[in-house]
Structures are given as C-alpha cells and as structure tokens.
Design an enzyme around this catalytic site. Structure first.
Site, mmCIF file in Angstrom:
data_model
loop_
_atom_site.group_PDB
_atom_site.id
_atom_site.type_symbol
_atom_site.label_atom_id
_atom_site.label_comp_id
_atom_site.label_asym_id
_atom_site.label_seq_id
_atom_site.Cartn_x
_atom_site.Cartn_y
_atom_site.Cartn_z
ATOM 1 N N LYS A 39 0.842 -1.209 0.000
ATOM 2 C CA LYS A 39 0.000 0.000 0.000
ATOM 3 C C LYS A 39 0.871 1.250 0.000
ATOM 4 C CE LYS A 39 -0.299 -0.277 5.028
ATOM 5 N NZ LYS A 39 -1.108 -0.745 6.153
ATOM 6 N N ARG A 137 -10.687 -0.546 14.333
ATOM 7 C CA ARG A 137 -10.668 0.242 13.092
ATOM 8 C C ARG A 137 -11.701 -0.328 12.125
ATOM 9 N NH1 ARG A 137 -4.850 0.987 10.210
ATOM 10 N NH2 ARG A 137 -5.150 -1.222 9.755
ATOM 11 N N HIS A 169 -6.237 -7.791 12.905
ATOM 12 C CA HIS A 169 -5.062 -6.912 12.873
ATOM 13 C C HIS A 169 -4.665 -6.543 14.296
ATOM 14 C CE1 HIS A 169 -2.225 -4.321 10.910
ATOM 15 N NE2 HIS A 169 -2.752 -3.197 11.363
ATOM 16 N N ARG A 227 1.270 -10.776 6.863
ATOM 17 C CA ARG A 227 1.095 -9.573 6.031
ATOM 18 C C ARG A 227 2.173 -8.521 6.311
ATOM 19 N NH1 ARG A 227 -4.064 -9.800 8.493
ATOM 20 N NH2 ARG A 227 -3.502 -7.856 9.533
ATOM 21 N N TYR A 273 14.835 31.427 4.965
ATOM 22 C CA TYR A 273 13.635 32.111 5.458
ATOM 23 C C TYR A 273 13.653 32.213 6.978
ATOM 24 C CZ TYR A 273 11.367 31.290 0.902
ATOM 25 O OH TYR A 273 11.030 31.259 -0.420
ATOM 26 N N CYS A 321 13.409 24.861 2.694
ATOM 27 C CA CYS A 321 12.514 25.544 1.750
ATOM 28 C C CYS A 321 11.745 24.498 0.949
ATOM 29 C CB CYS A 321 13.318 26.427 0.803
ATOM 30 S SG CYS A 321 14.486 27.527 1.619
ATOM 31 N N MET A 322 10.866 24.959 0.070
ATOM 32 C CA MET A 322 10.040 24.032 -0.698
ATOM 33 C C MET A 322 10.893 23.111 -1.589
ATOM 34 S SD MET A 322 6.892 24.798 -3.294
ATOM 35 C CE MET A 322 5.710 25.332 -2.076
ATOM 36 N N ASP A 323 11.873 23.694 -2.260
ATOM 37 C CA ASP A 323 12.632 22.935 -3.259
ATOM 38 C C ASP A 323 14.116 22.832 -2.943
ATOM 39 O OD1 ASP A 323 10.219 23.041 -4.826
ATOM 40 O OD2 ASP A 323 10.755 25.127 -5.235
HETATM 41 C C1 LIG Z 1 -0.416 -1.726 6.790
HETATM 42 C C2 LIG Z 1 -0.973 -3.025 7.184
HETATM 43 C C3 LIG Z 1 -0.151 -4.146 7.288
HETATM 44 C C4 LIG Z 1 1.359 -4.075 7.132
HETATM 45 O O1 LIG Z 1 1.909 -3.435 8.232
HETATM 46 P P1 LIG Z 1 3.495 -3.400 8.486
HETATM 47 O O2 LIG Z 1 3.629 -2.907 9.861
HETATM 48 O O3 LIG Z 1 4.074 -2.486 7.467
HETATM 49 O O4 LIG Z 1 3.983 -4.784 8.293
HETATM 50 C C5 LIG Z 1 -0.750 -5.355 7.561
HETATM 51 N N1 LIG Z 1 -2.087 -5.463 7.729
HETATM 52 C C6 LIG Z 1 -2.904 -4.389 7.664
HETATM 53 C C7 LIG Z 1 -4.367 -4.568 7.878
HETATM 54 C C8 LIG Z 1 -2.384 -3.135 7.397
HETATM 55 O O5 LIG Z 1 -3.187 -2.076 7.347
#
Ligand SMILES: *Cc1c(COP(=O)(O)O)cnc(C)c1O
Length: 384
Positions: A39, A137, A169, A227, A273, A321-323
């Site tokens: 992600k 969540r 999770h 995961r 700045y 700065c920005m850039d």
């Molecule tokens: C982001 C996420 C993960 C991965 O998390 P890490 O800490 O980067 O391994 C796994 N499961 C869910 C539901 C997540 O949102």
C-alpha cells in the site's frame, strides 16, 4: 564517489528486497505464505516495481489499501491475488469483478451491499472477512461475550460472495511490556475462538491471517498468511523498539540530491527564510536541490539534522525551503556543485537511516517513508 542521477532521487536496492523476503521466511512456519503489503506506493518505494519483483520471485498474494492501488498493480500486469484492506466505495464495486480483486468484507452491512451488487451481475465477488479483535478500526467486532459471531457467520452465508479468508489486525504487536503482551495474546485468543466456532458450525474459514511486521517479529503463529509491509523494505517502525527475533534486514531505500551551489559566507550572515541561522564564523555553505515539496520534513529545520557529503556528516542549517535546503560543508574539502548529498543511505563508511529522520520529526518510519513525495523519481538497482 556517488554519481548524480538527477536533481533529487530515491534509489531502491532490489537485491535487498529479495534478501529481506528470505529473512522473513526464516521467521515463518513452513506452511505460512507471505501476503506482501504494498500500500501507499509500497511505502514510497514504488508499488508496481516492488510487486512485479516479488511476483517474479515466488510471492503471489498482495494487499493494498484501495481499489486505485489495486488497479495500478493490474495495469502493470501483476496477476496474483490482490486483497483491498480498506473501504471500496460502491461506485467502484464493478472493478472488483472486472479486475478479479478481493475485498475486505469489513462489516455485515457492507458485505450485504457487495453481495447485492454481485447478485445483480450474476457473479461472485471474492474477499476476506475482517474481524476486529481489538484494533477498533475495521472489521466485525468480536469480544469476550462473543458478540459479533452471528455477523461473521452471516457473511460466510451470503450467496454471492466468495469468502476465501478471515483476518484480524494487531494494535500493539510492537510493544513487549506485560500489559501489551497480554493485549495481543487476547487478540489471538479471540481470533482462535472465532475459528473454533466456525469449525463447530462446519464453516470452512478459508485463509487465516493476523500478523503485520511486528506480529511476525514478536509472535510465532501458524496461520496461512502473514502480512508484512515494512519488513520487506528492510525497516521497522522505530529502531529503538526492542524485538524478540534477530533478523538481518537490509534497508532497501536510499535518498539523494545534488549540491547546486557552494559559497563562503561571513560571520553574522543569515541563511534561509526566517533568518533562524546566523553564521558565528566564516562558513562554507552548500545549497542542496531538495526541499519539503520532495518530502524533507520542514519540522527538522534548525534541529541539527545531518546529511552526508563526501562520506561525512554535515548539518542542515536554516529553514528547509520548498525545493531547496542549505547545509554547512565547512569541514569538507573540494566540495562543489553537482556533488551528491545523501539524506538516507550510505556514503563511504557513514550511514544515515530513515530512523534518524523519524526521530527528529518526530514520527515513525512508516510515516517518514511515505512523506518522500511523488516528485522524487525512483531508480532501481540491477538484480544480481
Ligand atoms: C499496513 C498493514 C499491514 C502491514 O503493516 P506493516 O507494519 O508495514 O507490516 C498489515 N495489515 C494491515 C491490515 C495493514 O493495514
């Protein structure tokens, strides 16, 4: 000496990614597989390249946060299963069918909506059920009094859904104090209870998974998938947090920019700045072609944060700065325009880790990596 690639850039070491995958596998049960979480553009590393690399090296299941991210992967030919961990709005349900994606069935009501859509199209929509065992969540909330089980069961029974898995999770898998160890154990217990009840009801749960990166590092469990996101990239959220295992991860990302100008300034000269930096003596100052629009956190202005020039540490001075930003290179000989500055990574014997930036902001590495903006091109090492 480091070679310039463009104004500012990220280099991703693909060999490090494959090495990290092997390290993760050492921590797993033989029957557990990796569902690679890519992600947020693989935490800034480039989701399409990372997913293709993993797919060419034996990983066939991915997780992303949104349907847009899933479509991105399909567009470059990622053909494995892709689970969308977040909410897909009903106007995009058609993509689940067209692109053969798996959706998080995050509540019974939501699952019913997906089911109705599938019914209208005469197909089944694939996905995994999310159970909330304590993160609070997404997911059907399952508690000690077994609230929520009937909803979970009802999702399995929706006729136009192909429920291929169930997951939860962790919220404190990174903490090793007693209270948090107990909290996580309790999350596992609740997940186990759900699985037991499904067994009693003769419902095949499908693929089971609960471990994110810290879940893998600190807990030995035996589910079908893990995961990891961060671990694949060779970092944890915070280097100061102790972990129970001792893996040998290599950070895949380094971050660089060019020096655009070098000058000597007199005592009392102010830089940038706000005039927050005033030279106390004659100084040699380099201007570097990277700024907060590239993801350099403006919060680290005047914090003593350092970068590497010719393998030596030099402080950032004045406001970012920005850039652009300015660096004191008084101690570096022969520094000139076009030289490469390392914000993250190695130069000679010195190294700056992303963790150093996170600590200064302060934030966690997950956030810091995601801050490196889309304007910064990503380059990838050749595979060995
Ligand atoms: C982001 C996420 C993960 C991965 O998390 P890490 O800490 O980067 O391994 C796994 N499961 C869910 C539901 C997540 O949102």
């Amino acid at each position: 000496m480091l070679q310039s690639k463009t104004r500012a850039w990220v280099s991703v070491d693909r060999n490090a990614i494959l090495h990290n995958v092997e390290e993760i596998k050492k921590l797993l049960d033989e029957d557990s597989e990796i569902m690679a979480v890519v992600k947020a553009n693989a935490y800034g590393h480039g989701d399409t390249v990372i997913a293709k690399l993993l797919e060419n090296n034996g990983i066939h299941t991915f997780a992303v946060s949104s349907v847009d991210e899933a479509l991105n992967l399909r567009r470059v030919g990622v053909s494995g299963d892709i689970l969308i961990l977040g909410y897909t709005p009903p106007v995009h349900f058609h993509y689940l069918i067209e692109e053969n994606l798996l959706q998080n069935f995050l509540s019974l009501d939501y699952a019913k909506k997906v089911n109705e859509f599938a019914l209208a199209y005469g197909v089944k929509i694939r996905g995994h059920i999310k159970v909330d065992t304590g993160m609070g969540r997404l997911g059907i909330r399952y508690t000690d009094d077994e609230d929520g089980y009937e909803d979970i069961k009802a999702v399995y029974q929706l006729e136009h859904l192909a429920v291929e898995g169930i997951f939860s999770h962790f919220s404190v898998a990174d903490e090793l104090d007693e209270e948090n160890l107990n909290y996580t154990s309790h999350q596992i217990e609740l997940f186990e209870k759900v699985l037991e009840r499904l067994k009693e009801d003769k419902i095949e749960p499908g693929k089971r998974h609960i471990q994110n990166s810290y879940g893998i590092l600190n807990y030995k469990l035996h589910y079908d998938f893990v995961r990891p996101g961060l671990l694949i990239l060779g970092v944890t959220s915070d280097d100061a947090i102790p972990i129970k295992s001792n893996p040998d991860f290599i950070p895949a990302l380094s971050w660089h920019a060019n020096i655009s100008y070098v000058k000597t300034v007199q005592p009392e000269s102010s830089i940038s700045y706000g005039r927050h930096y005033i030279a106390k003596s004659e100084r040699k100052i380099a201007t570097v072609s990277i700024g907060y629009a590239d993801g350099v956190p403006r919060e680290v202005s005047n914090s003593g944060m350092e970068v590497l020039v010719h393998g030596k540490r030099c402080p950032i001075i004045g406001n970012i700065c920005m850039d652009q930003m300015m660096v004191d290179v008084s101690d570096i000989d022969d520094v000139c325009e076009g030289d490469v500055v390392t914000l993250v990574g190695k130069d000679g014997d010195e190294q700056i880790k992303i963790d150093e930036w996170s600590r200064k902001v302060p934030t966690i590495n997950n956030d810091m990596l995601c801050r490196i903006s889309a304007r910064v091109p990503r380059f990838y090492s050749r595979l060995k």
